[in-house]
Design an enzyme around this catalytic site. Structure first.
Site, PDB file in Angstrom:
ATOM      1  N   LYS A  90       0.810  -1.235   0.000  1.00 42.44           N
ATOM      2  CA  LYS A  90       0.000   0.000   0.000  1.00 42.44           C
ATOM      3  C   LYS A  90       0.835   1.272   0.000  1.00 42.44           C
ATOM      4  CE  LYS A  90      -2.063  -0.778   3.970  1.00 42.44           C
ATOM      5  NZ  LYS A  90      -1.761  -2.169   4.237  1.00 42.44           N
ATOM      6  N   THR A  91       1.828   1.289   0.903  1.00 40.07           N
ATOM      7  CA  THR A  91       2.587   2.530   1.052  1.00 40.07           C
ATOM      8  C   THR A  91       3.331   2.861  -0.242  1.00 40.07           C
ATOM      9  OG1 THR A  91       2.807   2.177   3.399  1.00 40.07           O
ATOM     10  CG2 THR A  91       4.383   3.665   2.413  1.00 40.07           C
TER      11      THR A  91
ATOM     12  N   GLU B 192      -3.592   6.250   1.576  1.00 43.17           N
ATOM     13  CA  GLU B 192      -3.385   4.837   1.872  1.00 43.17           C
ATOM     14  C   GLU B 192      -4.444   4.446   2.892  1.00 43.17           C
ATOM     15  OE1 GLU B 192       0.582   3.980   3.239  1.00 43.17           O
ATOM     16  OE2 GLU B 192      -0.114   2.217   4.335  1.00 43.17           O
TER      17      GLU B 192
END
Ligand code: EPU
Length: 784
Positions: free
Chosen positions: A147-148, A192
């Site tokens: 995600k990051t 995010e």
């Protein structure tokens, strides 16, 4: 987008729920994005919370925050105006118009208690972020892994594409400047989404990018179905397109049937398809097709196939937002990693140190695969398990996650605010890895020692990876900083010299105790020794010289700085010239005795019984059989504190019983001893006498020789004997039964045990006989 209802925002049984006073906030979004208020953040140092603090400051609020720890992020935010408190105090709630708390904050936190009791509006972090997003066109990046990186990549590509996005990402992102940013000019807000605590349900974005869905966070969710439910809700709440990874079965099942769903991946049926992937050392290139039409080639400068996947998602999303493909690929080429995502901490031809946030078995496998493809000789991994609940739930999967690593060091679990689970430790994973027939795994329960263990096993050609979501990266950072110095030391001593990190000094002392040497260096020539001295002076590094370590007691914390062990080359040369014998500092005294015998020179036989080197013998003015070193010395060659060499004759030297001040600040290179011509038989007799004396009066066990100097009135051994202290012990350190002035190591004794025993003996001698014993062994190093 509307603010989610309280009932869905928190778990049904959450105790936070019943205290919310949200009626006053029909429009949290307006409150946060168009008005200015006093807002307090509880747990502000967390990676997500600090981003939110940054956004709120940029939005013009008066922001305060509390946390038990400070980080570089809290320090940065303070410079921007955050009022930071290192304690959670009830009064912080009183002075705020609104309080936001992190999921890591416990229910009994005094600020939460006060906020609830006085009806102060109280929101979770994700609720606040979702409300801020509501003022823009929201894009949520969600999934278990990646995600990051993908959020950062998305924000970067949108920014380069001229869309001026705002962003909110869960880690520091060098290429974006900060982890969160509010851009007045742009329409989009890239965030995010955190699935770990169910708050993904707070978001009502325009677009969502779903990376992957699998069992995770089993501390919060009962099973995969519960996780999927949260994702399904997010998908339902997305008003525009859902971009999804078609190669991930759970994601494909959940998103496939939705109307405005755009798939990406390597599968033939993907709307945006990647093909012909070529993985390179730190990147990759691949071709992209949109519904069968070739768009062109993309290049990434972040490693691993998993990042190709992430990039395909970003390409799909950015293309749907009408950013031209060549603009997308130009910005992808420039993209650099987020902090802690395959972050290179040190790189040279000999070593590569990389830190990664991977903490789930799937992530570990992907990161190790990427690391292996770089093609270094060995892959050495240090892993800190994150959360007891994950360690327990996924221990099987962890067992097979490290197959690509040659060596694995597992440390203890980073609890992340969880209470321990009985029987679950780092060893749980070690046992699984061993069961999986991996032979290179070790367990180091003390995190602080990990950099030492790994540093000491390093070999040229190693890639070292630190993995985990806790604080193991700090261990890699210490290692990286020390490796910078170690490599400079290596350049000084050259190929033939030796440099090791954190060498255990218990391997280099006859007593077999002592912590590590930060830098262990073995120069082979006088010139390299001189350069080492100058280097240490310039770098303000302490320098300590060790010979055979026979008269040395190193404390358990080891020796900070450079420990020089002159060995081989110039230092082990021994030459006989007439009645003179010259030996390098690393030559053993007993070698001098036997060289003298071979040349029919007498008077040096006593050296046979001393377990030290010429350097050590000089430094201590060592002695035996009533003789001492300087009775035989004619010349000494040494280096001064500037690395300049000098030679001094015996008559220029000041010497005392067991003490030679010149070598307290200078460094021995060699010494010339003088013998007298003697019959071989006579020499042999004296050698035998010395051996016999040693054999009959001294222990053979591990020791540092005599511990105390002999007081003027009585030999120390005799005194200890008369005091009845023979065989007394502290732990595994014991006074020898054979000779009272020897402390022996019965196996695994520590320096602190030996020191305690020394103190006991001194105190008894003082009390009973009024004698102040002085140690002969040199005591050095740091306590543990
Ligand atoms: N003694 C006892 N009980 C004991 C030990 C010794 O009564 O437990 C008596 C001996 O019987 C002797 C006297 O104490 O009458 C002196 O003992 P020893 O002859 O063993 O000599 P030392 O002074 O204890 C010195 C050096 C040793 C060296 C020996 C042998 C010092 C501090 N020690 O020992 O050096 O090996 O002579 O020549 O000067 C060292 O420096 O590390 C070391 C071991």
């Amino acid at each position: 987008m509307k603010l989610t209802s309280e009932a869905t925002a928190a778990r049904a049984d959450s105790p936070h729920k019943k205290f919310r006073r949200r009626d006053a906030f029909p429009d949290l979004s307006r409150f946060l994005t168009t008005e200015q208020h006093r807002i307090h953040l509880v747990g502000v140092a967390g990676s997500g919370m600090s981003g939110l603090a940054g956004l709120l400051i940029e939005l013009g609020h008066a922001v305060s925050g509390s946390d038990r720890v400070t980080t570089t992020e809290t320090e940065r935010l303070q410079r921007l105006g955050l009022r930071f408190h290192e304690q959670h105090l009830a009064e912080h709630a009183d002075t705020a118009d609104l309080v936001v708390f992190s999921s890591a904050i416990k229910d009994d936190n005094p600020i939460l208690l006060t906020a609830r009791s006085c009806g102060k509006p109280l929101f979770r972090r994700a609720e606040a972020v979702a409300a801020i997003m509501q003022a823009k066109r929201g894009i949520v990046i969600a999934g278990m892994h990646g995600k990051t990186t993908t959020s950062a990549m998305t924000a970067h590509v949108l920014r380069e594409g001229g869309l001026h996005p705002s962003h909110y990402v869960g880690a520091e992102i060098p290429i974006l400047g900060t982890n969160a940013y509010w851009n007045e000019r742009g329409e989009y807000f890239v965030a995010e989404g955190d699935e770990s605590d169910g708050t993904l349900r707070c978001f009502h974005p325009e677009h969502a990018l779903i990376l992957n869905i699998e069992e995770e966070h089993l501390d919060f969710y009962p099973d995969l179905a519960a996780i999927e439910k949260v994702f399904a809700q997010l998908i339902d709440q997305t008003s525009g397109s859902v971009l999804y990874n078609v190669d991930d079965p759970n994601t494909a099942r959940l998103c496939g049937k939705r109307k405005r769903a755009v798939s990406y991946g390597f599968s033939e049926q993907a709307d945006y398809r990647g093909a012909d992937v070529e993985l390179q050392n730190f990147g990759s290139s691949f071709f992209v097709f949109r519904r069968g039409e070739k768009l062109g080639q993309a290049t990434l400068n972040v490693p691993g196939e998993h990042n190709v996947h992430n990039a395909l998602g970003v390409i799909a999303l950015a293309s749907e937002l009408s950013i031209p493909f060549d603009k997308i690929t130009a910005s992808l080429r420039k993209f650099e990693h987020a902090r802690r995502r395959f972050e290179i901490k040190y790189a040279s031809d000999r070593f590569l140190l990389v830190d990664d946030y991977a903490h789930h078995p799937t992530e570990i496998r992907a990161t190790l695969r990427a690391a292996k493809s770089i093609g270094r000789r060995r892959l050495v991994t240090m892993f800190q398990p994150h959360r007891f609940s994950r360690t327990k739930a996924l221990c099987r999967e962890f067992g097979s996650a490290f197959d690509d690593a040659d060596r694995v060091m597992i440390t203890d679990v980073y609890p992340a605010s969880e209470p321990p689970i009985p029987g679950i430790t780092g060893r749980t994973i070690v046992d699984e890895i061993v069961r999986h027939a991996h032979h290179g795994v070790t367990y180091q329960p003390h995190l602080q020692s990990v950099h030492r263990d790994v540093g000491n096993m390093l070999e040229a050609g190693d890639l070292v990876l630190s993995l985990g979501a806790g604080n193991i990266h700090e261990q890699l950072e210490i290692l990286a900083a020390d490796l910078v110095i170690a490599e400079k030391l290596k350049a000084i001593v050259g190929e033939e010299g030796e440099v090791r990190l954190y060498e255990p000094l218990s391997n280099h002392t006859t007593l077999r105790v002592g912590g590590p040497a930060q830098f262990w260096v073995e120069p082979r020539t006088e010139q390299t020794f001189a350069e080492l001295i100058r280097f240490c002076r310039d770098e303000h590094l302490p320098l300590f010289v060790i010979g055979r370590g026979s008269n040395l007691l190193v404390r358990d914390g080891g020796i900070r700085g450079v420990v020089v062990h002159p060995r081989g080359g110039d230092f082990e040369k021994i030459e006989v010239d007439g009645c003179e014998i010259t030996g390098g500092a690393g030559v053993k005294l007993r070698q001098v005795a036997y060289a003298a015998r071979a040349a029919n020179l007498g008077g040096l036989e006593w050296m046979e019984g001393i377990p030290g080197t010429v350097g050590g013998g000089l430094r201590m003015n060592a002695g035996a059989m009533g003789a001492q070193t300087f009775e035989n010395v004619t010349r000494v060659r040494y280096l001064d504190a500037e690395g300049n060499s000098h030679v001094k004759n015996r008559d220029e030297l000041e010497v005392f019983y067991r003490r030679f001040p010149l070598l307290e600040k200078n460094f021995a290179v060699s010494a010339t001893f003088c013998g007298q011509p003697a019959e071989r038989a006579e020499i042999d007799t004296r050698l035998r006498e010395s051996q016999e004396k040693r054999r009959t009066t001294q222990p053979v066990a591990k020791s540092a020789g005599c511990i105390f100097k002999n007081p003027a009135t009585i030999p120390a051994g005799k005194l200890v004997d008369e005091l009845g202290l023979k065989n007394s012990r502290v732990g595994n350190a014991r006074v020898s039964r054979v000779h009272g002035n020897f402390i022996v190591n019965d196996g695994d004794a520590t320096a602190s045990e030996v020191l305690e025993l020394i103190d006991e003996i001194k105190s008894v001698a003082r009390q009973k006989r009024g004698i102040e014993l002085e140690t002969e062994v040199e005591i050095v190093g740091e306590p543990e």
